[in-house]
Motif scaffolding. Structure first.
Motif, mmCIF file in Angstrom:
data_model
loop_
_atom_site.group_PDB
_atom_site.id
_atom_site.type_symbol
_atom_site.label_atom_id
_atom_site.label_comp_id
_atom_site.label_asym_id
_atom_site.label_seq_id
_atom_site.Cartn_x
_atom_site.Cartn_y
_atom_site.Cartn_z
ATOM 1 N N GLU A 38 0.683 3.783 1.757
ATOM 2 C CA GLU A 38 1.003 4.179 3.121
ATOM 3 C C GLU A 38 2.204 3.387 3.660
ATOM 4 O OE1 GLU A 38 -2.496 4.097 5.713
ATOM 5 O OE2 GLU A 38 -1.094 4.217 7.399
ATOM 6 N N ASP A 39 2.250 2.112 3.318
ATOM 7 C CA ASP A 39 3.383 1.289 3.763
ATOM 8 C C ASP A 39 4.684 1.751 3.104
ATOM 9 O OD1 ASP A 39 1.729 -0.266 5.344
ATOM 10 O OD2 ASP A 39 1.279 -1.656 3.707
ATOM 11 N N ASP A 46 0.858 -1.190 0.000
ATOM 12 C CA ASP A 46 0.000 0.000 0.000
ATOM 13 C C ASP A 46 0.894 1.238 0.000
ATOM 14 O OD1 ASP A 46 -2.217 -1.579 0.180
ATOM 15 O OD2 ASP A 46 -2.320 -1.466 2.380
ATOM 16 N N GLU A 81 5.292 4.792 2.108
ATOM 17 C CA GLU A 81 5.617 6.055 2.770
ATOM 18 C C GLU A 81 6.336 5.814 4.090
ATOM 19 O OE1 GLU A 81 2.091 8.820 1.331
ATOM 20 O OE2 GLU A 81 2.145 8.609 3.510
ATOM 21 N N ASN A 82 5.793 4.896 4.874
ATOM 22 C CA ASN A 82 6.387 4.586 6.184
ATOM 23 C C ASN A 82 7.788 3.996 6.042
ATOM 24 O OD1 ASN A 82 4.164 5.480 7.594
ATOM 25 N ND2 ASN A 82 3.179 3.469 7.617
#
Ligand code: MN
Length: 244
Positions: free
Chosen positions: A227-228, A225, A230-231
């Motif tokens: 978001e993953d 994802d 990004e993290n």
């Protein structure tokens, strides 16, 4: 979070304006330089409140014109926390200066080693094997980041084994070869960059805040994802900064 680990802030038409916009956006920018003489002026773009950091460099494409600035490089190095853009360029246009490039590169690596090592942003166009050969000759150099890597898969594997990190930008990942290389880079050594204003997509110069446009492609490559991704990239950046 915006991270541009290789950007020539001083070479935009209005560097001060670009720096202000980076600060407004909270962008983390490694502002690389191409000559030691450019360092102090470019350093002023950091400003007090920003997240811009300036790297001391001598670009291999300018080595034959600027080798006289190596003494200045050495005198500025104690105050520079980052080194770049440095490296070698074996492409047709610059191959005739290759032996001089090597001398300059070796001088810089020896100085950097003497100063206890630095995070370094490296150019390795048509010269990856030689760049890696030089890096292994100088232990405790700090952390080498290969920017816009275009070597073959053998060279890439060797770079990974040596401990190199990689910075990848929108222009690189748009090409089939670049995306393939990106897919082979270990996720935990991956950083974003633009190489602006040289890096461009569809004729538009990249700006530092364009660096995160690589994320959707990475999400696809890594099957994660957004978001993953990004993290993960945020963690990488923090890990790198802790190591400096
Ligand atoms: Mn560059």
């Amino acid at each position: 979070m915006i991270v541009d680990m290789h950007c020539h802030l001083d070479l935009y038409p209005d560097p001060s304006d670009v720096a202000s916009k980076c600060i407004e956006r909270g962008a983390y920018v490694l502002s690389v330089t191409t000559t030691p003489k450019a360092f102090l002026g470019t350093f002023k773009l950091e400003r007090i409140q920003g997240r811009i950091r300036t790297a001391l460099g001598l670009h291999p494409q300018l080595a034959h014109l600027r080798y006289g600035e190596l003494e200045l490089f050495d005198s500025l190095l104690p105050r520079a926390k980052f080194v770049g853009e440095i490296g070698l360029d074996g492409s047709k246009e610059y191959a005739k200066y290759y032996s001089l490039q090597l001398k300059v590169f070796r001088h810089i690596l020896a100085s950097t080693q003497r100063q206890g090592g630095r995070v370094m942003s490296l150019h390795s166009r048509s010269s990856a094997t030689d760049v890696l050969d030089e890096l292994v000759k100088f232990p405790n150099l700090g952390i080498p980041i290969l920017h816009w890597f275009t070597g073959d898969s053998f060279e890439l594997k060797r770079a990974i084994d040596i401990g190199c990190w990689f910075s990848v930008g929108p222009a690189m990942i748009k090409s089939k070869k670049g995306a393939h290389i990106a897919s082979l880079i270990p996720k935990n050594r991956f950083l974003t960059e633009t190489d602006g204003p040289f890096g461009a997509v569809k004729g538009e110069k990249l700006m530092p805040w364009d660096a995160p446009t690589v994320l959707p492609t990475l999400a696809k490559i890594w099957n994660l994802d957004l978001e993953d991704v990004e993290n993960l990239l945020q963690t990488n950046f923090k890990n790198l900064m802790v190591a400096t």
